[in-house]
Motif scaffolding. Structure first.
Motif, short mmCIF file in Angstrom:
data_model
loop_
_atom_site.label_atom_id
_atom_site.label_comp_id
_atom_site.label_asym_id
_atom_site.label_seq_id
_atom_site.Cartn_x
_atom_site.Cartn_y
_atom_site.Cartn_z
N ILE A 114 0.84 -1.21 0.00
CA ILE A 114 0.00 0.00 0.00
C ILE A 114 0.87 1.25 0.00
CG2 ILE A 114 -1.63 1.34 1.39
CD1 ILE A 114 -2.86 -1.39 2.23
N VAL A 115 1.89 1.27 0.86
CA VAL A 115 2.79 2.42 0.93
C VAL A 115 3.52 2.61 -0.40
CG1 VAL A 115 4.88 3.31 2.04
CG2 VAL A 115 3.06 2.34 3.43
N TRP A 116 4.05 1.51 -0.95
CA TRP A 116 4.77 1.57 -2.22
C TRP A 116 3.86 2.10 -3.33
CZ3 TRP A 116 3.95 -1.40 -6.72
CH2 TRP A 116 4.95 -1.31 -7.68
N TYR A 117 2.62 1.62 -3.38
CA TYR A 117 1.68 2.05 -4.41
C TYR A 117 1.34 3.53 -4.27
CZ TYR A 117 -2.37 2.05 -7.48
OH TYR A 117 -3.25 2.33 -8.49
N ILE A 118 1.16 3.99 -3.05
CA ILE A 118 0.88 5.42 -2.83
C ILE A 118 2.05 6.27 -3.31
CG2 ILE A 118 0.60 7.17 -1.03
CD1 ILE A 118 -1.12 5.10 0.48
N PHE A 119 3.29 5.85 -3.01
CA PHE A 119 4.44 6.62 -3.48
C PHE A 119 4.53 6.61 -5.00
CE2 PHE A 119 6.51 6.08 0.82
CZ PHE A 119 6.49 7.43 1.11
N LYS A 120 4.17 5.50 -5.63
CA LYS A 120 4.18 5.46 -7.10
C LYS A 120 3.12 6.41 -7.68
CE LYS A 120 7.44 2.54 -8.02
NZ LYS A 120 8.59 2.83 -8.87
N LEU A 121 1.95 6.48 -7.04
CA LEU A 121 0.91 7.42 -7.50
C LEU A 121 1.37 8.87 -7.32
CD1 LEU A 121 -2.41 5.84 -6.22
CD2 LEU A 121 -1.58 5.95 -8.56
N VAL A 122 2.01 9.15 -6.20
CA VAL A 122 2.51 10.50 -5.95
C VAL A 122 3.59 10.86 -6.97
CG1 VAL A 122 3.83 11.90 -4.30
CG2 VAL A 122 1.90 10.52 -3.51
N HIS A 123 4.41 9.88 -7.33
CA HIS A 123 5.49 10.13 -8.30
C HIS A 123 4.93 10.53 -9.67
CE1 HIS A 123 9.29 9.92 -10.35
NE2 HIS A 123 8.86 8.97 -11.14
N LYS A 124 3.78 9.97 -10.05
CA LYS A 124 3.17 10.32 -11.33
C LYS A 124 2.74 11.79 -11.37
CE LYS A 124 1.62 5.76 -12.61
NZ LYS A 124 0.48 4.88 -12.94
N GLN A 125 2.51 12.38 -10.21
CA GLN A 125 2.10 13.79 -10.16
C GLN A 125 3.30 14.72 -10.39
OE1 GLN A 125 0.16 14.31 -6.41
NE2 GLN A 125 -1.62 13.10 -7.01
N TYR A 126 4.51 14.23 -10.21
CA TYR A 126 5.68 15.09 -10.37
C TYR A 126 6.11 15.12 -11.80
CZ TYR A 126 6.23 15.75 -5.40
OH TYR A 126 6.04 16.13 -4.11
#
Length: 126
Positions: A114-126
């Motif tokens: 879950i944590v890894w997936y959230i960080f990957k989603l946040v990375h797409k915003q950058y």
């Protein structure tokens, strides 16, 4: 909580350390994302895959601990000449204790995913 760790055996302490590592890496990633957003320096997700790695290691360690616990359980059964009702209850309790390790390792993996997936989603915003 400490009683739960003791019931699961020695592998539970490894899993607790892995959980602390995952939490530490998560905090480090949150700080890194904040600094990247503030200063626009560095790679925002350097090392985020380590969270997933330690989650998978938790599951593997849990499964290994379960199998080692089952091996000790079968050795105990083999040494007993007669299995009484009390012996069966104790062996069932031992089997249940080996499942603690797998369950804890699986929960750690789910948390890290879950944590890894959230960080990957946040990375797409950058």
């Amino acid at each position: 909580m400490l009683n739960y760790l003791n019931d699961g055996g020695g592998f539970m302490y490894f899993l607790a350390v892995f959980l602390l590592i995952i939490i530490g890496l998560t905090v480090k990633q949150i700080i890194g994302l904040y600094q990247h957003k503030k200063n626009n320096t560095g790679h925002p997700l350097r090392g985020v895959d380590a969270i997933l790695f330690w989650g998978v290691m938790s599951l593997v360690t849990g499964i290994l601990g379960h199998f080692i616990g089952l091996q000790y359980l079968t050795e105990t059964i083999a040494k007993k000449p007669d299995i009484t009702e009390m012996g069966l209850r104790m062996n069932a309790g031992g089997y249940g204790a080996t499942l603690h390790v797998v369950i804890f390792g699986s929960l750690i993996l789910i948390f890290s995913l879950i944590v890894w997936y959230i960080f990957k989603l946040v990375h797409k915003q950058y």
